[in-house]
Design an enzyme around this catalytic site. Sequence first.
Site, short mmCIF file in Angstrom:
data_model
loop_
_atom_site.label_atom_id
_atom_site.label_comp_id
_atom_site.label_asym_id
_atom_site.label_seq_id
_atom_site.Cartn_x
_atom_site.Cartn_y
_atom_site.Cartn_z
N HIS A 86 21.79 18.95 48.21
CA HIS A 86 22.85 19.85 47.74
C HIS A 86 22.32 21.27 47.57
CE1 HIS A 86 26.05 16.86 46.04
NE2 HIS A 86 25.76 16.65 47.31
N HIS A 100 20.49 16.17 39.94
CA HIS A 100 19.10 16.49 40.32
C HIS A 100 18.43 17.35 39.27
CE1 HIS A 100 19.31 14.92 44.42
NE2 HIS A 100 20.50 15.45 44.52
#
Length: 344
Positions: free
Chosen positions: A195, A284
Site C-alpha cells: 500500500h 502495517h
Amino acid sequence: MATTTSSGPEPMSPRTTTAARNPPQLPTSLETLALIIYPTVLAFGTLFSVISPQTRASPYDSTGQSHVQDLAPSYFARKNNLFNVLFVKRGWAWITVAFFAFAFTHPAVTSSTLRKVRAAIRWAAITGWWFLVTQWCFGPALIDRGFRLTGGQCAIAESNVIQGDKHTGARDFVTAVACKAAGGRWSGGHDISGHVFLLVLGSWFLLQEVGWVAVRVGALAGHRDERTVVMGDGAVKGAGVEAEKIEGQEATTKHRTMGLGGRFALIVVGLCLWMLLMTAIYFHTWFEKVSTLSTTQKEETTDMLTIRSSQFTGLMTAFVGIYPVYILPRWIPALRDIVGLPGI
C-alpha cells in the site's frame, strides 16, 4: 607641479551575482520539500496510532496487519471501507486514468507529439516498476521474493494440501495470492508494504508530471524551474535550454491553467496522501503487537513489541523506481533523449 587627487571614493567595479545551480544528480528544493511529505505523513500516522487511546485499545491482528475488523477504531481501519476497496485496491488504474486525462488534454503536453510520446514512455517505465514489485517479476513479484528471502513462508493449517494428483507442502507456495487461495497466510519474513509503495510511487509520478508542467507554464506563481541538466559536452545548464517552444505562439491563458485533467490528477494525489496517512495509522504499523506462544505449557502467551519497517521499505522501494525516471536523465543525455523531462 602638484598633482590634484580626487577625495571621493573610487567607483566599485560591478559584481555579478548568480544563484547556485541545483546539482543535476539531486532533487531540487521543491522536489525535496515534496519528498519530505511522505516520511512526515508516515511518522505522524505512527505517532497518532501510539498516542490515540482508541487506536491503542483496539486489538491488532499481526497476521492480517490490521486491527480486528469487528473492533476497528475507525471506519478507515476497516479493510472494506470504500476508499480502500474502490481506490487503493484499484490504485494503479486511478493513477493511469489521472495521468492520461492530464497528458492528453493539457496544451503544454499536447502541443508536441514528442512530449506526448516521452510522457507515455515515463508512464510505461513507472508502471513497469509497479508491475515488477507487486504483480510479477519473471515469477513471483519482488514483494513476494523479498518475503521469502527474509525467511517468510506460507503457513497452512494442514502440513500438506493436495493440488491435482500431488501433495504440495506449505513452503511450496511462493506468492501471497497462491497462499491465500490455499487457505493459508504469510508467516514470518519481512513484508514490504504494498500500500505504501503504491501510494507513494503513484502520487509522486503524478506530482512530477503535473507539477513541472505547472511550473514551466507559470501556473505555480513564484516558482521557477530549478532543474539542471548535463549537456552532451559536459556543461551543466538549466533544464529550460531543452524546452521546446510552443508551436507558432506564446503561452496563452489556457496554457497557464491546470485544466480539468490537472485538477483530477491533483485530487488523486490528495486521495493517495490521505490513504497513506490511514495506512500509517491503522495498517502495517511500525510498532505491532505480536503474540507468541511459549515453548512449554506452563508459560503463558506473551506480547512483545517489535519494530517493523514495512512502511519504510515500501517508501524506499518506491523511491528506487522514481530516481531512474526523473533524476537520472538529468545527468545522462542519452537517457534524457528517450524519456525526456516533464514540462520539457
